[in-house]
Design an enzyme around this catalytic site. Sequence first.
Site, PDB file in Angstrom:
ATOM      1  N   HIS A 308       0.848  -1.192   0.000  1.00  0.00           N
ATOM      2  CA  HIS A 308       0.000   0.000   0.000  1.00  0.00           C
ATOM      3  C   HIS A 308       0.880   1.237   0.000  1.00  0.00           C
ATOM      4  CE1 HIS A 308      -3.151   2.838   1.169  1.00  0.00           C
ATOM      5  NE2 HIS A 308      -3.989   1.920   0.702  1.00  0.00           N
ATOM      6  N   ASP A 366      -8.072  -5.301  -0.081  1.00  0.00           N
ATOM      7  CA  ASP A 366      -8.538  -6.190  -1.145  1.00  0.00           C
ATOM      8  C   ASP A 366      -8.145  -7.654  -0.941  1.00  0.00           C
ATOM      9  OD1 ASP A 366      -9.789  -4.225  -2.799  1.00  0.00           O
ATOM     10  OD2 ASP A 366      -7.811  -3.493  -3.366  1.00  0.00           O
TER      11      ASP A 366
HETATM   12  C1  SDX Z   1      -6.331   0.018  -2.934  1.00  0.00           C
HETATM   13  O1  SDX Z   1      -4.390   4.460  -2.063  1.00  0.00           O
HETATM   14  C2  SDX Z   1      -5.386   3.920  -1.427  1.00  0.00           C
HETATM   15  O2  SDX Z   1      -5.794   4.344  -0.373  1.00  0.00           O
HETATM   16  C3  SDX Z   1      -6.002   2.725  -2.138  1.00  0.00           C
HETATM   17  C4  SDX Z   1      -7.027   1.873  -1.340  1.00  0.00           C
HETATM   18  C5  SDX Z   1      -8.330   2.631  -1.089  1.00  0.00           C
HETATM   19  O3  SDX Z   1      -9.075   2.234  -0.169  1.00  0.00           O
HETATM   20  O4  SDX Z   1      -8.654   3.540  -1.867  1.00  0.00           O
HETATM   21  O5  SDX Z   1      -6.483   1.444  -0.100  1.00  0.00           O
HETATM   22  C6  SDX Z   1      -7.453   0.630  -2.166  1.00  0.00           C
HETATM   23  O6  SDX Z   1      -6.111   0.409  -4.054  1.00  0.00           O
HETATM   24  C7  SDX Z   1      -5.478  -1.055  -2.270  1.00  0.00           C
HETATM   25  C8  SDX Z   1      -4.273  -1.481  -3.110  1.00  0.00           C
HETATM   26  C9  SDX Z   1      -4.700  -2.589  -4.072  1.00  0.00           C
HETATM   27  N1  SDX Z   1      -3.615  -2.985  -4.983  1.00  0.00           N
HETATM   28  C10 SDX Z   1      -2.967  -4.144  -4.885  1.00  0.00           C
HETATM   29  O7  SDX Z   1      -3.180  -4.933  -3.973  1.00  0.00           O
HETATM   30  C11 SDX Z   1      -2.006  -4.413  -6.009  1.00  0.00           C
HETATM   31  C12 SDX Z   1      -0.692  -4.947  -5.471  1.00  0.00           C
HETATM   32  N2  SDX Z   1      -0.005  -3.874  -4.776  1.00  0.00           N
HETATM   33  C13 SDX Z   1       0.834  -3.001  -5.457  1.00  0.00           C
HETATM   34  O8  SDX Z   1       0.997  -3.004  -6.810  1.00  0.00           O
HETATM   35  C14 SDX Z   1       1.361  -1.794  -4.721  1.00  0.00           C
HETATM   36  O9  SDX Z   1       1.750  -2.207  -3.441  1.00  0.00           O
HETATM   37  C15 SDX Z   1       0.469  -0.550  -4.640  1.00  0.00           C
HETATM   38  C16 SDX Z   1      -0.003  -0.103  -6.029  1.00  0.00           C
HETATM   39  C17 SDX Z   1      -0.743  -0.831  -3.780  1.00  0.00           C
HETATM   40  C18 SDX Z   1       1.278   0.605  -4.009  1.00  0.00           C
HETATM   41  O10 SDX Z   1       2.249   1.031  -4.892  1.00  0.00           O
HETATM   42  P1  SDX Z   1       3.432   2.045  -4.492  1.00  0.00           P
HETATM   43  O11 SDX Z   1       3.115   2.793  -3.279  1.00  0.00           O
HETATM   44  O12 SDX Z   1       3.768   2.824  -5.725  1.00  0.00           O
HETATM   45  O13 SDX Z   1       4.634   1.094  -4.137  1.00  0.00           O
HETATM   46  P2  SDX Z   1       5.698   0.488  -5.105  1.00  0.00           P
HETATM   47  O14 SDX Z   1       5.010  -0.161  -6.251  1.00  0.00           O
HETATM   48  O15 SDX Z   1       6.703   1.554  -5.445  1.00  0.00           O
HETATM   49  O16 SDX Z   1       6.341  -0.630  -4.208  1.00  0.00           O
HETATM   50  C19 SDX Z   1       7.460  -0.429  -3.363  1.00  0.00           C
HETATM   51  C20 SDX Z   1       8.297  -1.664  -3.434  1.00  0.00           C
HETATM   52  C21 SDX Z   1       8.734  -2.020  -4.879  1.00  0.00           C
HETATM   53  O17 SDX Z   1       9.938  -2.769  -4.750  1.00  0.00           O
HETATM   54  P3  SDX Z   1      11.345  -2.015  -5.039  1.00  0.00           P
HETATM   55  O18 SDX Z   1      11.296  -1.426  -6.423  1.00  0.00           O
HETATM   56  O19 SDX Z   1      11.492  -0.973  -3.952  1.00  0.00           O
HETATM   57  O20 SDX Z   1      12.381  -3.119  -4.918  1.00  0.00           O
HETATM   58  O21 SDX Z   1       7.546  -2.825  -3.003  1.00  0.00           O
HETATM   59  C22 SDX Z   1       7.362  -3.729  -4.084  1.00  0.00           C
HETATM   60  C23 SDX Z   1       7.651  -2.933  -5.375  1.00  0.00           C
HETATM   61  O22 SDX Z   1       8.057  -3.780  -6.415  1.00  0.00           O
HETATM   62  N3  SDX Z   1       5.962  -4.167  -4.049  1.00  0.00           N
HETATM   63  C24 SDX Z   1       5.557  -5.421  -4.246  1.00  0.00           C
HETATM   64  C25 SDX Z   1       4.151  -5.387  -4.080  1.00  0.00           C
HETATM   65  N4  SDX Z   1       3.774  -4.127  -3.804  1.00  0.00           N
HETATM   66  C26 SDX Z   1       4.880  -3.385  -3.789  1.00  0.00           C
HETATM   67  N5  SDX Z   1       6.228  -6.536  -4.534  1.00  0.00           N
HETATM   68  C27 SDX Z   1       5.480  -7.665  -4.670  1.00  0.00           C
HETATM   69  N6  SDX Z   1       4.130  -7.710  -4.531  1.00  0.00           N
HETATM   70  C28 SDX Z   1       3.455  -6.582  -4.240  1.00  0.00           C
HETATM   71  N7  SDX Z   1       2.130  -6.586  -4.095  1.00  0.00           N
END
Ligand code: SDX
Length: 432
Positions: A308, A366
């Site tokens: 998140h 989710d």
């Molecule tokens: C919602 O914003 C809100 O409030 C949203 C929400 C709401 O109520 O409105 O809470 C609802 O949208 C929940 C989120 C649902 N999405 C997912 O579950 C999809 C999987 N999660 C991600 O893709 C991700 O964690 C996000 C999109 C939720 C957040 O993205 P960020 O803040 O841009 O974080 P990032 O992608 O830059 O991640 C940081 C690091 C990265 O690694 P590095 O490049 O630092 O090595 O963490 C890793 C990412 O690759 N990472 C994951 C991961 N999520 C982040 N690695 C593996 N699996 C994951 N799910």
Amino acid sequence: MSNKTVTITDNATGKSVEFPLRSGTLGPDVIDIKDLYKEFGYFTYDPGFTATASCRSDITYIDGDQGILLYRGYPIEQLAEKSTFLEVAYLLLYGDLPTAEQLERFTDSITRHTMVNESVKNFFNGFHYNAHPMAMLTAVVGSLSAFYHDGLDINDPADRDLSAHRIIAKLPTIAAAAFKHMVGEPFVYPNNALSYTGNFLNMLFARPSEPYEVNPVAEKALDQLLILHADHEQNASTSTVRLAGSTGTNPFAAIAAGCAALWGPSHGGANEAVLKMLEEIGTVDNVPKYIAKAKDKDDPFRLMGFGHRVYKNYDPRAAIIRKTCHEVLNELGVSHDPQLELAMKLEEIALQDEYFIERKLYPNVDFYSGIIYRALGIPTEFFTVLFAIGRAPGWVAQWMEMITDPEQRIGRPRQIYTGAPKRDYVPIDQRG
Ligand code: SDX
């Protein structure tokens, strides 16, 4: 505004300017850099808005490090346990919990607006039977702007209220029509004798051929899930509603924009993606393989329902849903749900893994919701529609707050231009 300031110095010129620090009631202070360009001729660069507050808001507070979520100051745990979705909707819209009389009037107004114009049905005829319900929802919610346009004055508080009530009231009716279109059954009209959530379940599952009675376990569980989704400050879909709304567009069009933003798998579409992921993983034995895939930068696979932008701790909503999941499955007589067991194993292994620990990746809202939806008989593709119904009060509350904020201006970010510098047009016969 506090008296605190932050001084920014341009090392190239030696010029220093003090910028005010703004404080909220909770949360970190914010540097007010409105005059940065005027003072220095620079913009700030913050893709994804990781360090940018786009507005002031009284509605929702999140402490991502502690895993705290408050709606208008009330902890989400208390609201989930003690409140109802319509009461929470009132709270988000108007700032305080309603008195019994206020709640009755609000409920009555929402109930009276559940019907949609009969010609809205015609829109569904244009959709193929396998159209995604989020595509239908986005389009048909947008189409409401055609019904409520002339005569709607967004600067009139009564018109804003009416629009807010219509959106909250009609979203379930449109959503249920999309569902019936998907499954090839006749639309069911709203039944105003039922509760908000009961009526929605009735519109989803009642058939003309047989009696249907709303299951109170399903009604309560769904109502709680709607509460948990009702607002989440400046998430992507809410920011979209605010940005669209900042142009003065029709509120139904702004909410349709919110639905479009919500659909993506990085946001509300993750609930559908989680169930698809669990199906793909199949059995507990495969969990380590998929954890390895999620960690592999060359593999696009990510653990859906994990991570998140704001929470660097367990999402408090996920904790509630996880608990409700067990209760609902028990009450529905499901003694053993292989997907819940798989999800729990996935969580357990991920939370012990250095990659997830280091990046503070925890289950989000989710991760477990789909397991309850599925137990209620709702198909996977429909999950994000339920998120949209839950989020509707948040979207409209934020839209109303934006319209009435004296500091509100059209949303218009800047950019770093990286394209070609100015060049002259070349006639086609002279291009190499
Ligand atoms: C919602 O914003 C809100 O409030 C949203 C929400 C709401 O109520 O409105 O809470 C609802 O949208 C929940 C989120 C649902 N999405 C997912 O579950 C999809 C999987 N999660 C991600 O893709 C991700 O964690 C996000 C999109 C939720 C957040 O993205 P960020 O803040 O841009 O974080 P990032 O992608 O830059 O991640 C940081 C690091 C990265 O690694 P590095 O490049 O630092 O090595 O963490 C890793 C990412 O690759 N990472 C994951 C991961 N999520 C982040 N690695 C593996 N699996 C994951 N799910």
